[in-house]
Design a protein around this motif. Structure first.
Motif, PDB file in Angstrom:
ATOM      1  N   ASN B  31       3.791  -2.559  50.461  1.00 14.22           N
ATOM      2  CA  ASN B  31       3.498  -1.609  49.461  1.00 14.22           C
ATOM      3  C   ASN B  31       2.178  -2.070  48.505  1.00 14.22           C
ATOM      4  O   ASN B  31       2.086  -3.256  48.174  1.00 14.22           O
ATOM      5  CB  ASN B  31       4.608  -1.282  48.246  1.00 14.22           C
ATOM      6  N   PHE B  33      -0.377  -0.225  45.321  1.00 15.22           N
ATOM      7  CA  PHE B  33      -0.232   0.962  44.095  1.00 15.22           C
ATOM      8  C   PHE B  33      -1.481   0.594  43.384  1.00 15.22           C
ATOM      9  O   PHE B  33      -2.119  -0.452  43.171  1.00 15.22           O
ATOM     10  CB  PHE B  33       0.915   0.476  43.056  1.00 15.22           C
ATOM     11  N   LEU B  45       1.020   5.743  37.610  1.00 15.34           N
ATOM     12  CA  LEU B  45       0.741   5.798  38.946  1.00 15.34           C
ATOM     13  C   LEU B  45      -0.077   6.720  39.370  1.00 15.34           C
ATOM     14  O   LEU B  45      -0.117   8.050  38.943  1.00 15.34           O
ATOM     15  CB  LEU B  45       1.947   5.670  39.686  1.00 15.34           C
ATOM     16  N   PHE B  48      -0.090   5.452  45.839  1.00  8.78           N
ATOM     17  CA  PHE B  48       0.394   4.336  46.467  1.00  8.78           C
ATOM     18  C   PHE B  48       0.289   4.509  47.948  1.00  8.78           C
ATOM     19  O   PHE B  48       0.153   5.579  48.482  1.00  8.78           O
ATOM     20  CB  PHE B  48       1.884   3.962  45.711  1.00  8.78           C
ATOM     21  N   TYR B  50       2.607   2.794  51.507  1.00 11.72           N
ATOM     22  CA  TYR B  50       3.685   1.788  51.859  1.00 11.72           C
ATOM     23  C   TYR B  50       3.094   1.331  53.175  1.00 11.72           C
ATOM     24  O   TYR B  50       4.011   0.730  53.894  1.00 11.72           O
ATOM     25  CB  TYR B  50       4.950   2.436  51.831  1.00 11.72           C
ATOM     26  N   GLU B  56       0.349   8.102  49.435  1.00 13.15           N
ATOM     27  CA  GLU B  56       1.454   9.057  48.636  1.00 13.15           C
ATOM     28  C   GLU B  56       0.509   9.273  47.227  1.00 13.15           C
ATOM     29  O   GLU B  56       0.166   8.298  46.575  1.00 13.15           O
ATOM     30  CB  GLU B  56       2.838   8.749  48.363  1.00 13.15           C
ATOM     31  N   VAL B  95       6.778  -5.974  48.064  1.00 15.42           N
ATOM     32  CA  VAL B  95       7.526  -5.664  49.496  1.00 15.42           C
ATOM     33  C   VAL B  95       8.525  -4.674  49.504  1.00 15.42           C
ATOM     34  O   VAL B  95       9.017  -4.200  48.360  1.00 15.42           O
ATOM     35  CB  VAL B  95       8.167  -6.992  49.675  1.00 15.42           C
ATOM     36  N   TYR B  96       9.206  -4.105  50.519  1.00 17.58           N
ATOM     37  CA  TYR B  96       9.849  -2.966  50.593  1.00 17.58           C
ATOM     38  C   TYR B  96      11.309  -3.652  49.856  1.00 17.58           C
ATOM     39  O   TYR B  96      11.802  -2.811  48.862  1.00 17.58           O
ATOM     40  CB  TYR B  96      10.495  -2.687  52.100  1.00 17.58           C
ATOM     41  N   THR B  97      11.753  -4.648  50.014  1.00 16.49           N
ATOM     42  CA  THR B  97      13.104  -5.103  49.574  1.00 16.49           C
ATOM     43  C   THR B  97      12.869  -6.134  48.205  1.00 16.49           C
ATOM     44  O   THR B  97      13.698  -6.430  47.761  1.00 16.49           O
ATOM     45  CB  THR B  97      13.823  -5.797  50.623  1.00 16.49           C
ATOM     46  N   GLY B  98      11.509  -6.332  47.726  1.00 15.62           N
ATOM     47  CA  GLY B  98      11.672  -7.090  46.739  1.00 15.62           C
ATOM     48  C   GLY B  98      11.697  -6.227  45.381  1.00 15.62           C
ATOM     49  O   GLY B  98      11.773  -5.189  45.278  1.00 15.62           O
ATOM     50  N   ASN B  99      11.794  -7.011  44.201  1.00 20.41           N
ATOM     51  CA  ASN B  99      12.060  -6.427  43.161  1.00 20.41           C
ATOM     52  C   ASN B  99      10.871  -6.128  42.530  1.00 20.41           C
ATOM     53  O   ASN B  99      10.622  -5.055  41.556  1.00 20.41           O
ATOM     54  CB  ASN B  99      13.044  -7.203  42.277  1.00 20.41           C
ATOM     55  N   GLU B 100       9.879  -7.173  42.389  1.00 21.49           N
ATOM     56  CA  GLU B 100       8.819  -7.005  41.332  1.00 21.49           C
ATOM     57  C   GLU B 100       7.549  -6.454  42.058  1.00 21.49           C
ATOM     58  O   GLU B 100       7.476  -6.555  43.327  1.00 21.49           O
ATOM     59  CB  GLU B 100       8.559  -8.627  40.790  1.00 21.49           C
ATOM     60  N   GLN B 101       6.714  -6.114  41.408  1.00 23.42           N
ATOM     61  CA  GLN B 101       5.328  -5.853  41.834  1.00 23.42           C
ATOM     62  C   GLN B 101       4.468  -6.865  41.089  1.00 23.42           C
ATOM     63  O   GLN B 101       4.513  -7.436  39.917  1.00 23.42           O
ATOM     64  CB  GLN B 101       4.822  -4.336  41.391  1.00 23.42           C
ATOM     65  N   PHE B 102       3.482  -7.193  41.942  1.00 17.93           N
ATOM     66  CA  PHE B 102       2.530  -8.392  41.649  1.00 17.93           C
ATOM     67  C   PHE B 102       1.060  -7.668  41.335  1.00 17.93           C
ATOM     68  O   PHE B 102       0.779  -6.708  42.210  1.00 17.93           O
ATOM     69  CB  PHE B 102       2.236  -9.403  42.511  1.00 17.93           C
ATOM     70  N   PHE B 103       0.427  -7.962  40.169  1.00 17.65           N
ATOM     71  CA  PHE B 103      -0.544  -7.093  39.595  1.00 17.65           C
ATOM     72  C   PHE B 103      -1.901  -8.009  39.741  1.00 17.65           C
ATOM     73  O   PHE B 103      -1.899  -9.236  39.654  1.00 17.65           O
ATOM     74  CB  PHE B 103      -0.539  -6.814  38.169  1.00 17.65           C
TER      75      PHE B 103
END
Lengths: 119, 112
Positions: B31, B33, B45, B48, B50, B56, B95-103
């Motif tokens: 992913n 964004f 947003l 994004f 995926y 999208e 990632v799909y199953t990860g929790n955080e986004q990295f900026f």
């Protein structure tokens, strides 16, 4: 309606005191995640802590804890023993599951709280 | 450590110019964004993606387009820049199953 509400645009706190930053959210999705990010004056977004909607315990990461009150739809960030380096913008964010599009993990952010720690 | 880089920290463009903002990540995340950040509005947003060649619309896509030809690179395009697009632009990855986004570090764009 706002999905994430942060009602404190700015806060001033004495060094070494504990701080609570407020965040309320709005969702009808039973599965969601709540995040807190810190943005120092340099501009980078730093992930602090995560709470899943099904997590039984409040999340903690070092000096950060998340006071998760599901019935109130509240996810306040608590910083214990504040330090000068905690001065920054803090954003609360929510991820709602989008089962129509697997892997689609959008975040919705609040407007932020600017925290200033006073020596 | 995840590294997300953006092509410029500061950019000044003129109204009507075509503007490209590049974002590159080195962690093979699915992913990516693009957000814009404005005072009092938080992060919103724009678009994004995926997967490669997939995109999208986010909450505020008007006036923007994106391109993802390779997994590691996600470009934001302002076809004809306008003054109301002056803002801080932040790229993020996850990632799909990860929790955080990295900026990434952000690009502060000024349109004159």
């Amino acid at each position: 309606a706002q999905k994430i509400t942060q009602t404190q645009p700015g806060m001033f706190v004495q060094e070494k005191e504990a701080v609570t930053l407020d965040c309320t959210y709005d969702t009808s999705d039973p599965s969601y995640g709540l995040f807190w990010y810190k943005q120092p004056s340099s501009g980078e977004m730093i992930f602090l802590i995560y709470q899943g909607s099904y997590d039984q315990q409040n999340a903690t990461e070092g000096r950060y804890s998340l006071n998760f009150q599901k019935a109130r739809k509240s996810a306040n960030l608590v910083i214990s023993a504040s330090q000068l380096g905690d001065s920054a913008m803090y954003f609360c964010a929510m991820r709602e599951a989008d089962i129509s599009n697997f892997g689609n993990e959008k975040l919705t952010f609040g407007t932020g709280t600017r925290l200033t720690i006073i020596p | 450590d995840v590294k997300v880089t953006q092509s410029s920290r500061y950019l000044v463009k003129r109204t009507g110019e075509k503007v490209f903002l590049e974002c590159v990540q080195d962690m093979d995340h699915e992913n990516m964004f693009w957000y814009r950040q404005d005072p009092g509005l938080g992060l919103r947003l724009i678009y994004f993606s995926y997967d490669v060649k997939m995109k999208e619309k986010g909450d505020i896509p008007e006036g923007y387009s994106v391109s993802r030809e390779k997994k590691e690179r996600f470009s934001l395009i302002l076809e004809s820049a306008s003054t109301n697009q002056t803002s801080m632009y932040l790229c993020a990855t996850g990632v799909y199953t990860g929790n955080e986004q990295f900026f990434g570090p952000g690009t502060r764009l000024t349109v004159l």
